[in-house]
Design an enzyme around this catalytic site. Structure first.
Site, PDB file in Angstrom:
ATOM      1  N   LYS A 290       0.839  -1.212   0.000  1.00 38.95           N
ATOM      2  CA  LYS A 290       0.000   0.000   0.000  1.00 38.95           C
ATOM      3  C   LYS A 290       0.874   1.262   0.000  1.00 38.95           C
ATOM      4  O   LYS A 290       0.629   2.191  -0.760  1.00 38.95           O
ATOM      5  CB  LYS A 290      -0.928   0.030   1.232  1.00 38.95           C
TER       6      LYS A 290
ATOM      7  N   ARG B  79      -9.587   1.061   8.644  1.00 37.93           N
ATOM      8  CA  ARG B  79      -9.237  -0.321   8.972  1.00 37.93           C
ATOM      9  C   ARG B  79     -10.360  -1.018   9.734  1.00 37.93           C
ATOM     10  O   ARG B  79     -10.235  -2.191  10.043  1.00 37.93           O
ATOM     11  CB  ARG B  79      -7.984  -0.328   9.833  1.00 37.93           C
TER      12      ARG B  79
ATOM     13  N   ARG C 252      11.976  -5.130   4.568  1.00 39.31           N
ATOM     14  CA  ARG C 252      11.794  -3.755   4.085  1.00 39.31           C
ATOM     15  C   ARG C 252      12.450  -2.702   4.979  1.00 39.31           C
ATOM     16  O   ARG C 252      12.610  -2.907   6.183  1.00 39.31           O
ATOM     17  CB  ARG C 252      10.328  -3.445   3.836  1.00 39.31           C
TER      18      ARG C 252
ATOM     19  N   ARG D  53      -0.636  -8.490  13.158  1.00 37.54           N
ATOM     20  CA  ARG D  53      -1.146  -7.494  12.207  1.00 37.54           C
ATOM     21  C   ARG D  53      -1.987  -8.159  11.117  1.00 37.54           C
ATOM     22  O   ARG D  53      -2.999  -7.610  10.683  1.00 37.54           O
ATOM     23  CB  ARG D  53       0.014  -6.690  11.617  1.00 37.54           C
TER      24      ARG D  53
HETATM   25  P1  AMP Z   1       0.806   0.675   8.949  1.00 35.41           P
HETATM   26  O1  AMP Z   1       1.970   1.609   8.792  1.00 35.41           O
HETATM   27  O2  AMP Z   1      -0.375   1.067   8.107  1.00 35.41           O
HETATM   28  O3  AMP Z   1       1.206  -0.775   8.736  1.00 35.41           O
HETATM   29  O4  AMP Z   1       0.311   0.792  10.472  1.00 35.41           O
HETATM   30  C1  AMP Z   1       1.170   0.462  11.532  1.00 35.41           C
HETATM   31  C2  AMP Z   1       0.373   0.288  12.795  1.00 35.41           C
HETATM   32  O5  AMP Z   1      -0.282   1.521  13.110  1.00 35.41           O
HETATM   33  C3  AMP Z   1      -0.738  -0.744  12.711  1.00 35.41           C
HETATM   34  O6  AMP Z   1      -0.279  -2.071  12.968  1.00 35.41           O
HETATM   35  C4  AMP Z   1      -1.694  -0.231  13.804  1.00 35.41           C
HETATM   36  O7  AMP Z   1      -1.211  -0.556  15.092  1.00 35.41           O
HETATM   37  C5  AMP Z   1      -1.578   1.282  13.637  1.00 35.41           C
HETATM   38  N1  AMP Z   1      -2.566   1.811  12.652  1.00 35.41           N
HETATM   39  C6  AMP Z   1      -2.311   2.405  11.458  1.00 35.41           C
HETATM   40  N2  AMP Z   1      -3.427   2.781  10.855  1.00 35.41           N
HETATM   41  C7  AMP Z   1      -4.449   2.410  11.674  1.00 35.41           C
HETATM   42  C8  AMP Z   1      -5.867   2.495  11.592  1.00 35.41           C
HETATM   43  N3  AMP Z   1      -6.478   3.032  10.522  1.00 35.41           N
HETATM   44  N4  AMP Z   1      -6.590   2.002  12.649  1.00 35.41           N
HETATM   45  C9  AMP Z   1      -6.002   1.457  13.733  1.00 35.41           C
HETATM   46  N5  AMP Z   1      -4.656   1.322  13.861  1.00 35.41           N
HETATM   47  C10 AMP Z   1      -3.881   1.797  12.845  1.00 35.41           C
END
Ligand code: AMP
Length: 225
Positions: free
Chosen positions: A20, A95, A134, A179
């Protein structure tokens, strides 16, 4: 697909490791849209030590989802910034169904709507290898991968020539498992949510980065018209 008078709003859906962030950055460059990553916004809040960051830190380290209230507030603030008026790509938001409904309300208030919610289709078994290799340039945010996208010169960013590369604390095997679980339990139902609203698009995201980008670009061009 959209009202030509409002800036496009695109959503990228997919599990951690689906690409993404990489694809959102490419779309940002190609179409002049703004990438809005709630993961990046939360990591910035953690680094700045804000109240939201303090509340989110342990949850993120465990690979769980941060509370809807915190994420919706952070996203809503950022969405109100002037640069977002040119159109946005949401990466990692919504999410949960609560977040999707909040987004509908936020956009409704500004007379906007979602042009496309694009689901990046991948196999879970490949995600651990994708995530564990990564890293990111701390200077400009460009993403790399040990196997799939190494920099041309080792440890040097192709884009800004910076040499400070960082790896995320939550990119380890145990956290990735949580995750992925959170994705399937709480986020995957949004595929049905957006399908019911007639904005769902799906893209096979197991192939080469450039090929996936080309398929996404075709969808985004369609969503611009
Ligand atoms: P990401 O960088 O999108 O993989 O997000 C890293 C972490 O941030 C996730 O594993 C969640 O703990 C938190 N996070 C990011 N976006 C959201 C969201 N929309 N809702 C809840 N937690 C989020």
């Amino acid at each position: 697909m959209r009202d030509a008078t409002t800036p496009p709003v695109l959503i990228l859906l997919g599990p951690p490791g689906a690409g993404k962030g990489t694809q959102a950055r490419m779309l940002e460059e190609k179409f002049g849209l703004v990438q809005l990553s709630t993961g990046d916004l939360l990591r910035a809040a953690v680094a700045a030590g804000t109240d939201a960051g303090k509340a989110a830190k342990a949850v993120m380290e465990a690979g769980d989802l941060v509370s809807d209230d915190i994420v919706i507030a952070i996203l809503g603030d950022r969405l109100g910034d002037a640069d977002c008026a040119q159109g946005v790509i949401l990466d990692g938001f919504p999410r949960t169904t609560v977040q999707a409904e909040a987004l509908d309300d936020l956009l409704g208030n500004s007379g906007q709507k979602i042009n496309a919610a694009i689901s990046l289709e991948v196999e879970d078994t490949a995600m651990v290898a994708r995530i564990s290799g990564r890293f990111t340039c701390a200077g400009c945010g460009e993403g790399y991968h040990d196997s799939f996208k190494p920099p041309q010169v080792a440890d040097t960013c192709d884009k800004c020539q910076g040499q400070d590369m960082t790896r995320r604390a939550d990119d380890n095997a145990e956290t990735v498992a949580s995750r992925l679980e959170a994705y399937h339990a709480q986020t995957a139902p949004l595929i049905t949510y957006y399908d019911a609203r007639d904005v769902l698009e799906t893209v096979d995201a197991m192939g080469a980065i450039d090929e996936i980008a080309a398929n996404l670009a075709t969808i985004v061009r369609g969503a611009h018209n």
